[in-house]
Design an enzyme around this catalytic site. Structure first.
Site, PDB file in Angstrom:
ATOM      1  N   THR A  85      -9.482  25.821 -18.806  1.00  0.00           N
ATOM      2  CA  THR A  85     -10.303  25.756 -17.907  1.00  0.00           C
ATOM      3  C   THR A  85     -11.681  25.875 -18.180  1.00  0.00           C
ATOM      4  O   THR A  85     -12.472  24.857 -17.890  1.00  0.00           O
ATOM      5  CB  THR A  85      -9.837  26.045 -16.536  1.00  0.00           C
ATOM      6  OG1 THR A  85      -8.640  25.152 -16.547  1.00  0.00           O
ATOM      7  CG2 THR A  85     -10.544  25.504 -15.060  1.00  0.00           C
ATOM      8  N   ASN A 164      -0.508  16.277 -20.150  1.00  0.00           N
ATOM      9  CA  ASN A 164      -0.186  16.999 -19.664  1.00  0.00           C
ATOM     10  C   ASN A 164       1.353  16.326 -19.051  1.00  0.00           C
ATOM     11  O   ASN A 164       2.325  16.983 -18.914  1.00  0.00           O
ATOM     12  CB  ASN A 164      -0.714  18.160 -19.231  1.00  0.00           C
ATOM     13  CG  ASN A 164      -1.347  17.356 -17.900  1.00  0.00           C
ATOM     14  OD1 ASN A 164      -1.865  16.566 -18.204  1.00  0.00           O
ATOM     15  ND2 ASN A 164      -1.497  17.882 -16.775  1.00  0.00           N
ATOM     16  N   GLN A 192      -2.520  20.433 -24.496  1.00  0.00           N
ATOM     17  CA  GLN A 192      -1.125  19.974 -24.360  1.00  0.00           C
ATOM     18  C   GLN A 192      -0.673  19.785 -26.388  1.00  0.00           C
ATOM     19  O   GLN A 192       0.636  19.787 -26.487  1.00  0.00           O
ATOM     20  CB  GLN A 192      -0.620  18.905 -24.212  1.00  0.00           C
ATOM     21  CG  GLN A 192      -0.814  19.539 -22.239  1.00  0.00           C
ATOM     22  CD  GLN A 192       0.600  19.986 -21.717  1.00  0.00           C
ATOM     23  OE1 GLN A 192       1.062  20.736 -22.382  1.00  0.00           O
ATOM     24  NE2 GLN A 192       0.027  21.319 -20.767  1.00  0.00           N
ATOM     25  N   SER A 212      -5.682  26.498 -24.627  1.00  0.00           N
ATOM     26  CA  SER A 212      -5.209  27.598 -24.055  1.00  0.00           C
ATOM     27  C   SER A 212      -3.583  28.550 -24.597  1.00  0.00           C
ATOM     28  O   SER A 212      -2.488  27.577 -25.417  1.00  0.00           O
ATOM     29  CB  SER A 212      -4.643  27.102 -22.644  1.00  0.00           C
ATOM     30  OG  SER A 212      -4.343  27.701 -21.926  1.00  0.00           O
ATOM     31  N   ALA A 213      -3.623  29.620 -24.510  1.00  0.00           N
ATOM     32  CA  ALA A 213      -2.956  30.213 -25.328  1.00  0.00           C
ATOM     33  C   ALA A 213      -1.587  30.281 -24.529  1.00  0.00           C
ATOM     34  O   ALA A 213      -0.411  30.075 -25.417  1.00  0.00           O
ATOM     35  CB  ALA A 213      -3.148  31.953 -25.131  1.00  0.00           C
ATOM     36  N   HIS A 214      -1.286  30.297 -23.237  1.00  0.00           N
ATOM     37  CA  HIS A 214       0.043  30.187 -22.687  1.00  0.00           C
ATOM     38  C   HIS A 214       0.531  28.588 -22.765  1.00  0.00           C
ATOM     39  O   HIS A 214       2.185  28.514 -22.002  1.00  0.00           O
ATOM     40  CB  HIS A 214      -0.274  30.886 -20.915  1.00  0.00           C
ATOM     41  CG  HIS A 214      -0.450  29.102 -20.825  1.00  0.00           C
ATOM     42  ND1 HIS A 214      -0.028  28.178 -18.963  1.00  0.00           N
ATOM     43  CD2 HIS A 214      -2.376  29.107 -19.882  1.00  0.00           C
ATOM     44  CE1 HIS A 214      -0.300  27.793 -18.698  1.00  0.00           C
ATOM     45  NE2 HIS A 214      -1.905  27.841 -19.321  1.00  0.00           N
ATOM     46  N   THR A 250     -16.703  41.774 -22.214  1.00  0.00           N
ATOM     47  CA  THR A 250     -15.997  42.138 -22.636  1.00  0.00           C
ATOM     48  C   THR A 250     -14.574  42.026 -22.965  1.00  0.00           C
ATOM     49  O   THR A 250     -13.844  41.915 -22.529  1.00  0.00           O
ATOM     50  CB  THR A 250     -15.327  44.131 -22.328  1.00  0.00           C
ATOM     51  OG1 THR A 250     -17.304  44.489 -22.084  1.00  0.00           O
ATOM     52  CG2 THR A 250     -14.763  45.042 -23.021  1.00  0.00           C
ATOM     53  N   CYS A 337      -0.896  22.149 -12.139  1.00  0.00           N
ATOM     54  CA  CYS A 337      -2.557  22.285 -11.400  1.00  0.00           C
ATOM     55  C   CYS A 337      -2.806  21.796 -10.095  1.00  0.00           C
ATOM     56  O   CYS A 337      -3.955  21.606  -9.385  1.00  0.00           O
ATOM     57  CB  CYS A 337      -3.799  22.275 -12.300  1.00  0.00           C
ATOM     58  SG  CYS A 337      -3.737  23.368 -13.941  1.00  0.00           S
TER      59      CYS A 337
END
Ligand code: PLP
Length: 514
Positions: A85, A164, A192, A212-214, A250, A337
């Site tokens: 996002t 998606n 996706q 996106s990693a997830h 960071t 979402c």
């Protein structure tokens, strides 16, 4: 299968079947181990010059290379973010700032994820012209329509690689070529696609891409942007010099390491694609057998191997998903979402489904761990539900809810909205507040012998909640049509009057008696 089902029931074993891998995926063992190692040993700040800091910086650079290898980019073109996002926001907002008012137009598609669509709506308010390219019945961009829309005012075309909700894969190479011929930059949301189909951003010819990693067995809270060498970009987040000055703050080293590890496994994930596609076909074939009316929304070819969007005419998806959930099966009605207000899916509307049809559609997304047993169990539950699904939920029109009703003790009125919507619009006085997203903890407080009226913002979430409660054995349930907004329109004066002494009996999911 049937015996197994009854055995499970007899032993009160709850089978868990997760079929919502487009919403998110479990974190793989390898990723967990890597993250654990980094969390235990690499606590140095990557910007620090001493050894432990340099080690953290090295982890980030190694992970950057893994991500770059997985997407066909150079490591110098990859920047880590907090999520996809953020990646989409960063590119869209950066380019709008860069080009406006010299050029004003962004073209996109109506089937994008909300992280794109809502950012575009935001930019529209800042003066950017937004146009949506028409798509076919599967959500594919029509290249000739795109050519017609591009003009000298256009600086960006934004189009996802894979959808998606329905899984449609866009012909990005062709689309990018059209954009390039007209000196228009291209952003592609590849969230996706990565891990499900091969992704090569250089071959796609795009200038920017988001990840996106997830979605590929990595952790939540980390994403990436690909910015092609030489393409314009100014940071969204200002502060330190991290990420080569492209994204301050960071770095979340353990998340980045997890993302890198997940990307290392992309080739292995892709090796499962054919087998997953076969399972999807098995599911499609059997769905059509148990329910000949079932309509497959996802395209036969050119769609993600794991994604199936299907419609059961006459069957409310809220009812079906609640029944599946009750049996330990997780599927969704669309993008995760957009569930908070449970609005009709914009993608499904854009490909021509009526609002009613969107409410009869579910998304099933498989993964390499999905077994044929899981699929057969799901089919069995769907079949049983379609055969036995009894009545419907009672829908109460706003005209029926007057002051007398609200102050009577006959009906228990429950506000199921999440907190942010409750803050936006006040609810009825005397209503109990139990957000749908924590409703499972408060079931014991709902009366079985009294009528329960659920309401939400627009009448959709309460409808889904009503089906959930029904699946849990509450039968005197109704849902307010049009939600509090619909009621407010019809009872404007009364709303104003009641607003002054609006004190919900149970606030913030406290454990008062309903
Ligand atoms: N784009 C698409 C196509 C998605 O499916 C999602 C997540 O559902 C996102 C963007 C947003 O990703 P994130 O959860 O990392 O913000």
């Amino acid at each position: 299968m049937r015996q197994l089902f009854f055995l499970h029931k007899l032993l009160r074993l709850k089978r868990h079947v997760y079929l919502d891998h487009n919403a998110t995926t479990y974190v793989s063992r390898r990723v967990r181990q890597t993250m654990q190692r980094v969390l235990s040993t690499s606590y140095g700040n990557p910007s620090s010059l001493y050894n432990i800091g340099r080690k953290s910086a090295e982890i980030i650079e190694t992970s950057r290379q893994y991500v770059a290898d997985a997407i066909g980019a150079n490591a110098s073109e990859v920047f880590f973010t907090g999520c996809a996002t953020e990646s989409n926001n960063a590119v869209l907002q950066s380019l709008a700032r860069q080009f406006y008012p010299r050029k004003k137009k962004i073209i996109s598609t109506p089937v994008e994820h909300s992280s794109v669509l809502n950012t575009l709506e935001f930019l529209k308010k800042q003066g950017i012209t937004i146009q949506y390219c028409p798509v076919d019945r599967y959500g594919r961009v029509l290249p000739d329509e795109l050519k017609k829309l591009i003009d000298d005012d256009t600086f960006l075309f934004c189009c996802m690689l894979a959808n998606n909700e329905i899984g449609t894969i866009q012909d990005i190479e062709t689309i990018s070529m059209i954009a390039k011929q007209n000196s228009v930059l291209v952003l592609s949301d590849c969230v996706q696609a990565l891990g499900k189909i091969p992704v090569n951003v250089h071959a796609m010819g795009v200038d920017y891409a988001s990840f996106s990693a997830h979605k590929l067995h990595g952790p939540k809270g980390v994403g990436a942007i690909y910015v092609k060498e030489g393409s314009p970009f100014t940071p969204l987040i200002h502060g330190g010099h991290q990420e080569n000055g492209m994204r301050a703050g960071t770095e979340s080293i353990h998340n980045i390491a997890g993302f890198g590890e997940a990307c290392k496994g992309v080739a292995k994930l892709l090796a499962h694609s054919e087998q997953i596609a076969r399972k999807k076909q098995y599911l499609i074939d059997h769905l059509k057998k148990i329910e000949p009316q079932c309509r497959i929304i996802s395209p036969d070819t050119g769609s993600l191997p794991n994604t199936l969007s299907c419609r059961f005419p006459g069957m409310e998806n809220a009812a079906l998903t609640a029944a599946l959930d009750h049996n330990g099966i997780a599927v969704s009605t669309g993008s995760a979402c957009t569930t908070h207000d449970y609005k009709p899916s914009r993608t499904l509307v854009a490909i021509g489904l009526s609002e009613k049809a969107t409410r009869e559609t579910i998304r099933i997304s498989l993964d390499k761990t999905t077994s044929y047993k899981d699929i057969r169990y799901t089919l069995h539950v769907i079949q049983r539900f379609l055969k036995n699904s009894d009545s419907t939920i009672k829908i109460v029109p706003p005209t029926r809810i007057d002051e007398k009703f609200l102050y009577s003790n006959q009906t228990c009125v429950v506000d199921v909205r999440p907190q942010f919507l409750r803050k936006k619009t006040k609810g009825f006085p005397n209503s109990h507040v139990v957000s749908f997203f924590s409703i499972q903890h408060y079931l014991h407080q709902f009366p079985k012998d009294r009528d329960i009226l659920l309401f939400c913002q627009h009448g959709n979430l309460s409808y889904a909640a009503a089906w959930y409660l029904k699946s849990k054995g509450f039968h005197k349930i109704s849902s307010l049509q049009g939600g509090i907004i619909g009621w407010k329109i019809r009872h404007h004066e009364l709303y104003k009057k009641l607003l002054e002494n609006n004190m919900p009996r149970v606030t913030n999911e406290t454990r008062g008696n309903i």
